[in-house]
Design a protein around this motif. Structure first.
Motif, PDB file in Angstrom:
ATOM      1  N   ARG A 216      20.186   1.413   2.785  1.00 17.99           N
ATOM      2  CA  ARG A 216      18.901   1.416   2.075  1.00 17.99           C
ATOM      3  C   ARG A 216      17.860   0.553   2.806  1.00 17.99           C
ATOM      4  O   ARG A 216      16.693   0.927   2.914  1.00 17.99           O
ATOM      5  N   ILE A 217      18.302  -0.610   3.294  1.00 20.57           N
ATOM      6  CA  ILE A 217      17.361  -1.479   4.024  1.00 20.57           C
ATOM      7  C   ILE A 217      16.849  -0.765   5.266  1.00 20.57           C
ATOM      8  O   ILE A 217      15.644  -0.787   5.561  1.00 20.57           O
ATOM      9  N   LYS A 218      17.757  -0.086   5.976  1.00 20.63           N
ATOM     10  CA  LYS A 218      17.368   0.651   7.183  1.00 20.63           C
ATOM     11  C   LYS A 218      16.286   1.683   6.863  1.00 20.63           C
ATOM     12  O   LYS A 218      15.299   1.828   7.586  1.00 20.63           O
ATOM     13  N   LYS A 219      16.476   2.364   5.746  1.00 21.89           N
ATOM     14  CA  LYS A 219      15.505   3.374   5.306  1.00 21.89           C
ATOM     15  C   LYS A 219      14.135   2.733   4.993  1.00 21.89           C
ATOM     16  O   LYS A 219      13.082   3.260   5.368  1.00 21.89           O
ATOM     17  N   LEU A 220      14.171   1.593   4.271  1.00 19.13           N
ATOM     18  CA  LEU A 220      12.918   0.897   3.913  1.00 19.13           C
ATOM     19  C   LEU A 220      12.182   0.437   5.178  1.00 19.13           C
ATOM     20  O   LEU A 220      10.947   0.406   5.211  1.00 19.13           O
ATOM     21  N   GLU A 221      12.964   0.081   6.199  1.00 17.49           N
ATOM     22  CA  GLU A 221      12.353  -0.312   7.480  1.00 17.49           C
ATOM     23  C   GLU A 221      11.764   0.902   8.192  1.00 17.49           C
ATOM     24  O   GLU A 221      10.659   0.847   8.734  1.00 17.49           O
ATOM     25  N   GLU A 222      12.496   2.019   8.153  1.00 14.91           N
ATOM     26  CA  GLU A 222      12.015   3.248   8.824  1.00 14.91           C
ATOM     27  C   GLU A 222      10.742   3.784   8.168  1.00 14.91           C
ATOM     28  O   GLU A 222       9.864   4.288   8.839  1.00 14.91           O
ATOM     29  N   GLN A 223      10.679   3.661   6.851  1.00 18.21           N
ATOM     30  CA  GLN A 223       9.476   4.117   6.122  1.00 18.21           C
ATOM     31  C   GLN A 223       8.335   3.100   6.234  1.00 18.21           C
ATOM     32  O   GLN A 223       7.274   3.281   5.656  1.00 18.21           O
ATOM     33  N   GLU A 224       8.613   2.026   6.949  1.00 17.18           N
ATOM     34  CA  GLU A 224       7.628   0.944   7.113  1.00 17.18           C
ATOM     35  C   GLU A 224       7.156   0.384   5.776  1.00 17.18           C
ATOM     36  O   GLU A 224       6.000   0.001   5.622  1.00 17.18           O
ATOM     37  N   ILE A 225       8.065   0.402   4.802  1.00 20.44           N
ATOM     38  CA  ILE A 225       7.800  -0.321   3.548  1.00 20.44           C
ATOM     39  C   ILE A 225       8.099  -1.799   3.821  1.00 20.44           C
ATOM     40  O   ILE A 225       7.336  -2.667   3.425  1.00 20.44           O
ATOM     41  N   ILE A 226       9.206  -2.063   4.511  1.00 18.03           N
ATOM     42  CA  ILE A 226       9.412  -3.396   5.101  1.00 18.03           C
ATOM     43  C   ILE A 226       8.797  -3.358   6.500  1.00 18.03           C
ATOM     44  O   ILE A 226       9.180  -2.533   7.332  1.00 18.03           O
ATOM     45  N   THR A 227       7.782  -4.201   6.726  1.00 17.60           N
ATOM     46  CA  THR A 227       7.076  -4.143   8.018  1.00 17.60           C
ATOM     47  C   THR A 227       7.535  -5.240   8.988  1.00 17.60           C
ATOM     48  O   THR A 227       7.052  -5.294  10.120  1.00 17.60           O
ATOM     49  N   GLY A 228       8.440  -6.109   8.562  1.00 21.54           N
ATOM     50  CA  GLY A 228       8.920  -7.137   9.482  1.00 21.54           C
ATOM     51  C   GLY A 228       9.542  -8.296   8.728  1.00 21.54           C
ATOM     52  O   GLY A 228       9.530  -8.335   7.482  1.00 21.54           O
ATOM     53  N   TYR A 229      10.090  -9.236   9.484  1.00 22.05           N
ATOM     54  CA  TYR A 229      10.679 -10.443   8.897  1.00 22.05           C
ATOM     55  C   TYR A 229      10.062 -11.635   9.607  1.00 22.05           C
ATOM     56  O   TYR A 229      10.053 -11.690  10.835  1.00 22.05           O
ATOM     57  N   TYR A 230       9.524 -12.566   8.837  1.00 25.91           N
ATOM     58  CA  TYR A 230       8.780 -13.670   9.435  1.00 25.91           C
ATOM     59  C   TYR A 230       9.257 -15.026   8.964  1.00 25.91           C
ATOM     60  O   TYR A 230       9.584 -15.190   7.789  1.00 25.91           O
ATOM     61  N   ALA A 231       9.250 -15.986   9.873  1.00 22.75           N
ATOM     62  CA  ALA A 231       9.377 -17.375   9.460  1.00 22.75           C
ATOM     63  C   ALA A 231       7.992 -17.841   9.027  1.00 22.75           C
ATOM     64  O   ALA A 231       6.991 -17.509   9.665  1.00 22.75           O
ATOM     65  N   SER A 232       7.934 -18.567   7.944  1.00 18.37           N
ATOM     66  CA  SER A 232       6.659 -19.094   7.465  1.00 18.37           C
ATOM     67  C   SER A 232       6.526 -20.545   7.927  1.00 18.37           C
ATOM     68  O   SER A 232       7.437 -21.355   7.710  1.00 18.37           O
ATOM     69  N   ILE A 233       5.392 -20.854   8.547  1.00 17.12           N
ATOM     70  CA  ILE A 233       5.221 -22.163   9.179  1.00 17.12           C
ATOM     71  C   ILE A 233       4.131 -22.958   8.467  1.00 17.12           C
ATOM     72  O   ILE A 233       3.073 -22.423   8.152  1.00 17.12           O
ATOM     73  N   ASP A 234       4.401 -24.216   8.181  1.00 14.67           N
ATOM     74  CA  ASP A 234       3.420 -25.071   7.519  1.00 14.67           C
ATOM     75  C   ASP A 234       2.568 -25.764   8.586  1.00 14.67           C
ATOM     76  O   ASP A 234       2.880 -26.858   9.039  1.00 14.67           O
ATOM     77  N   PHE A 235       1.465 -25.103   8.973  1.00 10.21           N
ATOM     78  CA  PHE A 235       0.625 -25.618  10.071  1.00 10.21           C
ATOM     79  C   PHE A 235      -0.048 -26.925   9.677  1.00 10.21           C
ATOM     80  O   PHE A 235      -0.502 -27.670  10.528  1.00 10.21           O
ATOM     81  N   LYS A 236      -0.118 -27.219   8.370  1.00  9.84           N
ATOM     82  CA  LYS A 236      -0.676 -28.509   7.925  1.00  9.84           C
ATOM     83  C   LYS A 236       0.179 -29.658   8.455  1.00  9.84           C
ATOM     84  O   LYS A 236      -0.327 -30.748   8.701  1.00  9.84           O
ATOM     85  N   LYS A 237       1.510 -29.411   8.582  1.00  8.45           N
ATOM     86  CA  LYS A 237       2.414 -30.443   9.086  1.00  8.45           C
ATOM     87  C   LYS A 237       2.284 -30.582  10.598  1.00  8.45           C
ATOM     88  O   LYS A 237       2.763 -31.550  11.174  1.00  8.45           O
ATOM     89  N   LEU A 238       1.739 -29.576  11.249  1.00 10.57           N
ATOM     90  CA  LEU A 238       1.562 -29.636  12.707  1.00 10.57           C
ATOM     91  C   LEU A 238       0.179 -30.207  13.014  1.00 10.57           C
ATOM     92  O   LEU A 238      -0.223 -31.196  12.432  1.00 10.57           O
TER      93      LEU A 238
ATOM     94  N   LYS B  98       0.844  -1.210   0.000  1.00 10.22           N
ATOM     95  CA  LYS B  98       0.000   0.000   0.000  1.00 10.22           C
ATOM     96  C   LYS B  98       0.874   1.253   0.000  1.00 10.22           C
ATOM     97  O   LYS B  98       0.466   2.284  -0.510  1.00 10.22           O
ATOM     98  N   LYS B  99       2.068   1.128   0.615  1.00  4.11           N
ATOM     99  CA  LYS B  99       2.978   2.273   0.666  1.00  4.11           C
ATOM    100  C   LYS B  99       3.698   2.446  -0.672  1.00  4.11           C
ATOM    101  O   LYS B  99       4.285   3.488  -0.937  1.00  4.11           O
ATOM    102  N   LEU B 100       3.719   1.427  -1.473  1.00 10.07           N
ATOM    103  CA  LEU B 100       4.373   1.509  -2.784  1.00 10.07           C
ATOM    104  C   LEU B 100       3.331   1.927  -3.811  1.00 10.07           C
ATOM    105  O   LEU B 100       2.574   2.834  -3.583  1.00 10.07           O
ATOM    106  N   ASP B 101       3.216   1.263  -4.908  1.00  7.45           N
ATOM    107  CA  ASP B 101       2.333   1.740  -5.970  1.00  7.45           C
ATOM    108  C   ASP B 101       1.095   0.874  -6.157  1.00  7.45           C
ATOM    109  O   ASP B 101       0.500   0.897  -7.223  1.00  7.45           O
ATOM    110  N   ARG B 102       0.740   0.104  -5.120  1.00  5.26           N
ATOM    111  CA  ARG B 102      -0.420  -0.764  -5.308  1.00  5.26           C
ATOM    112  C   ARG B 102      -1.393  -0.621  -4.136  1.00  5.26           C
ATOM    113  O   ARG B 102      -1.548  -1.522  -3.322  1.00  5.26           O
ATOM    114  N   PRO B 103      -2.102   0.499  -4.071  1.00  4.96           N
ATOM    115  CA  PRO B 103      -2.922   0.794  -2.900  1.00  4.96           C
ATOM    116  C   PRO B 103      -4.241   0.006  -2.825  1.00  4.96           C
ATOM    117  O   PRO B 103      -4.824  -0.080  -1.751  1.00  4.96           O
ATOM    118  N   ILE B 104      -4.706  -0.543  -3.947  1.00  9.97           N
ATOM    119  CA  ILE B 104      -6.007  -1.216  -3.945  1.00  9.97           C
ATOM    120  C   ILE B 104      -5.809  -2.715  -3.740  1.00  9.97           C
ATOM    121  O   ILE B 104      -5.211  -3.389  -4.571  1.00  9.97           O
TER     122      ILE B 104
END
Lengths: 138, 138, 138, 138, 138, 138, 138, 138
Positions: free
Chosen positions: H37-59, G57-63
């Protein structure tokens, strides 16, 4: 756009025949200053035109309907509707349905004709307008 | 209503700023005769007003939607919609649904607000307008 | 059409075997005057016929259903229905659906046959009649 | 019920004013034998009455609609409909919907009134009748 | 069919392994008399068979679903379903939909396969069975 | 569970009256070995019972229907259905709808009664069974 | 999988950048023991990857919209969606509908393009996302 | 935001564990410049976090569903869903429906529980996920 521009739009939206003098007295500017602002609003295509509003119910088209279409070929449906003499407005929409048409027509017979002609382009659900109201934008 | 009246309506529907002189040259009558006919069309409320058309997409209300309601109390829904500042037009209809509202609003947040406020009066199905067209009556 | 005409229609709608003499005593006119008015109502096709009403449930067609169709070719559906022996009434409509058929049929097997034969012309939604009532027009 | 009975019903269904003499010539029986059979069909309530058919479109009720209701209290809806002057026929059905009403009414205003009054008893979906046809039972 | 026949059916419906002696003690008849009545019920095809009931959830088909189809060619859909190994029961119906299939299948993958294979014959709406109960007929 | 168990289930599913001797000849085991396996399948509740199947259409309940409910209180609907004498099977489902009931009833009048009584617990959509088929699990 | 594994997943699900040392202090194990367990969770594909989450949403795809499809050819629809640059997630589902797509797009014009391109593969019903929330799995 | 920023996002979206050095070699910048640049993208909240993706089907949560709600009180439904342990994502939407919930749950029994608990806040239509795919944003 400032509050004076909004006030000018408000006046013209209610009455396009309103003179620059009348508007000027509302916004406490000189008529030429108002005329200048209106010209700008027209150039920016914020004002897109001036229209007489016609009550087609008083003429020969008493049946007004909003026809909702599910269509798998909106371009063809749009081409058909835009050139149909009974169609007043048409909207390509994204939601449960894909196309909404406002028509004013002479009789149930002409309504049936419109629906029969439109059907190859989509599945219509017809809603007869019982009463309606237009609000002002400002 | 004769073919000359229809021609006059056609001119004014396209451009309310059209002068009686310009119309007169189209219909081969004198400007006073045209003025007289226009006055009559106004008195019979066939012409119901003259309006500036405003492109609210260029202002602060870029999201336009047609919201279809199933309602069991249309009078209350109508009272709510008619007084809501984002509502442009509303129609009481008979068909699959019972109420259709055209709104122009600022953002998805204000759209959510409208829907939340309208929900006590009916079940909405929102259709975002992607593109639209207005046809002339004549 | 005056109140006496309405009264005559009311009598005949309830009982087509009602004599002009009986009607005359109701409306305080002479039998020939009543006969004259009935003739006029027939000529204007306000009275379109006189029918015996038959309870097909007592005969061999106990299952009565109202079948709602969404159709994209109502003319073909109509041609099929109008010539089908089980169909009692059919209506081309504008709304959520496009065609409504009233049928009286022998069994679920013949109902299945009707639906199978009708399906090429539209999508049916069958509603079995549990009970019904006819009101008088006047 | 034999084929002669069916033939008699067929004649009377088309024209209730058909004389026993006319029917007799069709079925190759004496008029008294025909009269006897008709009396029996009436006593068994296979013939439930004789009605004049009235074209209410020619009178003051040009708008005919089939209104489909989803209702959670069909008894109250039925009581309302059966006593409403615009209602011609009403059916309690089992299917996607639960109640179907045929009305003939004066105008979109009276249609709106009917719908507003019926709404407390169920959710209506209105279908305007564009054209219709009645088939004979036999 | 008398009340004793009903009582016999009630016993066998609950337990097909019930002996004629056990049933006889319930209905106060001799075992041969009971056997005679059962034979008659079988000959009249009121009893259509004796079945072991299997809990396929305990075997390899844990996912049970009722799939509702709108179909425009029920015969082909029926032919497909009747020969599909996952299908337990299938019903041709008249109502909002036209076909209902009960399936028990191994996994979401085999469910997807069934739906993909059925789709050319109709539009499915799948309802996963969360819990169920069988009532006795008597 | 091995292929012999499956074969035994297949035999019993088709005919619960099948003797261990008959099954034994199919699976090439001794009758006592078959009996032992059946006992185990019963103890594991893979075989949940043995039932006579009754054709209620031949008795006094010719109308069979699958009623689909949208309900906001499935527990109450379930309690009502499970204790209703006309209900054969009922399923709590997750999908477009929330409850499916199979009923066999005497007449449209008793169908109407069932629907009226069920309505406080959910919105029914009734589908009359035209024809049906049961497949074997194995 | 024990409670320590669950605790490790919980930490990484919230922050993939969390160090083994930080996690170790949470679960009262040594960092190498934690590293060992993480390696195992990765090998078993319980952890399927580590991703940066981007606010488009912050980039170019708000919808952002969730488009529900009824499709009779899900494989083709899936192939189309999986290769479309605006599509974020797509799901083959069994229920009232058959396919759900989450898209983020630039404008109503690009939304219209997506819908037009998808239509040959299924009937879309578009739902604009007003607000959303992601819960943690643990 | 320039094309280098987009390339950095593309790398991190695919693998959050990607080092600045690895990214640097892709974008032909020095690792510190990438880190900046990454720090800036994080500050602008364009990057909102880093996540591990979990396959709950296996759990322990093999059943994944997208539940569509029509609700007249979305705030209460939202409050319920956001605090429910089985809910992964929830969306307030404007369209045919008003709320979409993605859940992963243990069994049909826990699915039934979720639906029963959610029902006071809206009418659910459950769609079991058969298969799914996540696309990259860039």
């Amino acid at each position: 756009m400032d509050t004076i521009d909004y006030e000018i739009l408000k006046q013209l939206e209610r009455n396009a025949k309103c003179t620059t003098k009348e508007i000027a007295s509302h916004v406490h500017l000189s008529p030429p200053a108002v005329a200048e602002r209106i010209k700008k609003l027209e150039e920016q295509e914020i004002i897109t035109g001036y229209y007489a509003s016609i009550d087609f119910k008083k003429l020969d088209r008493p049946i007004v309907a909003l026809v909702l279409f599910k269509s798998s070929d909106c371009k063809k449906l749009s081409a058909f509707c835009c050139s149909h003499p009974d169609v007043l407005e048409c909207y390509r929409v994204a939601g449960e349905i894909s196309y909404i048409v406002k028509i004013a027509t002479q009789s149930v017979e002409t309504l049936e004709q419109f629906i029969d002609q439109a059907m190859p382009y989509g599945t219509p659900s017809t809603n007869i307008v019982l009463s309606g109201q237009k609000n002002m934008v400002f």
